[in-house]
Structures are given as C-alpha cells and as structure tokens.
Design a protein around this motif. Structure first.
Motif, mmCIF file in Angstrom:
data_model
loop_
_atom_site.group_PDB
_atom_site.id
_atom_site.type_symbol
_atom_site.label_atom_id
_atom_site.label_comp_id
_atom_site.label_asym_id
_atom_site.label_seq_id
_atom_site.Cartn_x
_atom_site.Cartn_y
_atom_site.Cartn_z
ATOM 1 N N UNK A 131 0.835 -1.213 0.000
ATOM 2 C CA UNK A 131 0.000 0.000 0.000
ATOM 3 C C UNK A 131 0.867 1.258 0.000
ATOM 4 N N UNK A 132 1.948 1.240 0.748
ATOM 5 C CA UNK A 132 2.848 2.396 0.782
ATOM 6 C C UNK A 132 3.492 2.622 -0.586
ATOM 7 N N UNK A 133 3.844 1.554 -1.278
ATOM 8 C CA UNK A 133 4.412 1.686 -2.619
ATOM 9 C C UNK A 133 3.408 2.324 -3.570
ATOM 10 N N UNK A 134 2.137 1.895 -3.485
ATOM 11 C CA UNK A 134 1.107 2.502 -4.336
ATOM 12 C C UNK A 134 0.907 3.967 -3.975
ATOM 13 N N UNK A 135 0.951 4.271 -2.684
ATOM 14 C CA UNK A 135 0.790 5.655 -2.240
ATOM 15 C C UNK A 135 1.951 6.513 -2.731
ATOM 16 N N UNK A 136 3.157 5.970 -2.694
ATOM 17 C CA UNK A 136 4.313 6.704 -3.219
ATOM 18 C C UNK A 136 4.129 7.023 -4.701
ATOM 19 N N UNK A 137 3.635 6.074 -5.461
ATOM 20 C CA UNK A 137 3.392 6.308 -6.887
ATOM 21 C C UNK A 137 2.355 7.389 -7.110
ATOM 22 N N UNK A 138 1.286 7.346 -6.316
ATOM 23 C CA UNK A 138 0.246 8.369 -6.450
ATOM 24 C C UNK A 138 0.796 9.749 -6.080
ATOM 25 N N UNK A 139 1.601 9.807 -5.036
ATOM 26 C CA UNK A 139 2.182 11.088 -4.618
ATOM 27 C C UNK A 139 3.129 11.627 -5.688
ATOM 28 N N UNK A 140 3.899 10.754 -6.324
ATOM 29 C CA UNK A 140 4.791 11.182 -7.394
ATOM 30 C C UNK A 140 3.994 11.760 -8.561
ATOM 31 N N UNK A 141 2.883 11.087 -8.929
ATOM 32 C CA UNK A 141 2.043 11.610 -10.019
ATOM 33 C C UNK A 141 1.421 12.939 -9.632
ATOM 34 N N UNK A 142 0.974 13.060 -8.388
ATOM 35 C CA UNK A 142 0.382 14.315 -7.925
ATOM 36 C C UNK A 142 1.408 15.440 -7.950
ATOM 37 N N UNK A 143 2.621 15.138 -7.543
ATOM 38 C CA UNK A 143 3.687 16.137 -7.559
ATOM 39 C C UNK A 143 3.971 16.605 -8.993
ATOM 40 N N UNK A 144 3.987 15.687 -9.937
ATOM 41 C CA UNK A 144 4.228 16.049 -11.336
ATOM 42 C C UNK A 144 3.083 16.913 -11.867
ATOM 43 N N UNK A 145 1.844 16.560 -11.513
ATOM 44 C CA UNK A 145 0.706 17.358 -11.960
ATOM 45 C C UNK A 145 0.738 18.752 -11.348
ATOM 46 N N UNK A 146 1.109 18.843 -10.074
ATOM 47 C CA UNK A 146 1.205 20.154 -9.420
ATOM 48 C C UNK A 146 2.289 21.006 -10.077
ATOM 49 N N UNK A 147 3.400 20.389 -10.465
ATOM 50 C CA UNK A 147 4.459 21.136 -11.147
ATOM 51 C C UNK A 147 3.937 21.682 -12.468
ATOM 52 N N UNK A 148 3.174 20.861 -13.193
ATOM 53 C CA UNK A 148 2.607 21.311 -14.461
ATOM 54 C C UNK A 148 1.648 22.482 -14.238
ATOM 55 N N UNK A 149 0.834 22.401 -13.201
ATOM 56 C CA UNK A 149 -0.101 23.488 -12.904
ATOM 57 C C UNK A 149 0.668 24.754 -12.536
ATOM 58 N N UNK A 150 1.729 24.631 -11.749
ATOM 59 C CA UNK A 150 2.539 25.804 -11.394
ATOM 60 C C UNK A 150 3.147 26.446 -12.641
ATOM 61 N N UNK A 151 3.655 25.606 -13.544
ATOM 62 C CA UNK A 151 4.249 26.134 -14.774
ATOM 63 C C UNK A 151 3.205 26.858 -15.618
ATOM 64 N N UNK A 152 2.038 26.254 -15.756
ATOM 65 C CA UNK A 152 0.978 26.861 -16.564
ATOM 66 C C UNK A 152 0.489 28.151 -15.919
ATOM 67 N N UNK A 153 0.371 28.162 -14.592
ATOM 68 C CA UNK A 153 -0.052 29.367 -13.898
ATOM 69 C C UNK A 153 0.986 30.475 -14.059
#
Length: 83
Positions: free
Chosen positions: A36-58
């Motif tokens: 479960x922690x491994x899956x959570x790490x993957x989700x957090x990594x994807x969320x971090x990448x999406x947040x970076x994209x939103x910051x760049x677009x903003x």
C-alpha cells in the motif's frame, strides 16, 4: 514423567505455536502495508508532477496577464478614449 511436567510442556508448545502463527500473520500484514505504501508513493509522485505542471501553466498565465495589464495601463496613460 509426571502429569504436571507434561502439562507444562504442552502449554509451552501451544504458546510457541500461537506465537509462530501470530508472527506469520503480522508479517503478512506488514507486507500488505508495504504494498500500500508503494502505491501511495506512486500516487504522490504523479500528484507532484501534476502540481508542477499546474505551477508552470499558472506562471505562464500570470506573465501573459502582466503583459495585458501593462498594455492597458499604457493605453490609459496615453489618453486613449475609454471604451
């Protein structure tokens, strides 16, 4: 062997069996938590990448808005008629 000694040994063996079973169950639960922690790490990594994209677009949007705002302010200062 006396009956008391047999009873003591039986209780020891029974307790040992219970402890081994609990240990096995605990190891299985820990393995499940690891997965479960491994899956959570993957989700957090994807969320971090999406947040970076939103910051760049903003940031790009803010730069464009600054340009538009400065263009409007220059027109107002030049005495352009208000629309």
């Amino acid at each position: 062997m006396t009956p008391e000694l047999i009873a003591i040994l039986a209780v020891g063996v029974a307790l040992g069996g219970v402890m081994m079973r609990n240990h096995h169950g605990l190891c299985a639960r820990i393995d499940g938590l690891d997965a479960r922690m491994d899956r959570l790490d993957g989700r957090m990594d994807r969320l971090e990448a999406e947040m970076k994209e939103v910051r760049d677009r903003l940031g790009r949007l803010e730069a464009k808005m600054d340009f538009v705002e400065s263009h409007i302010v220059r027109r107002d200062e030049a005495g352009a008629p208000a629309a």
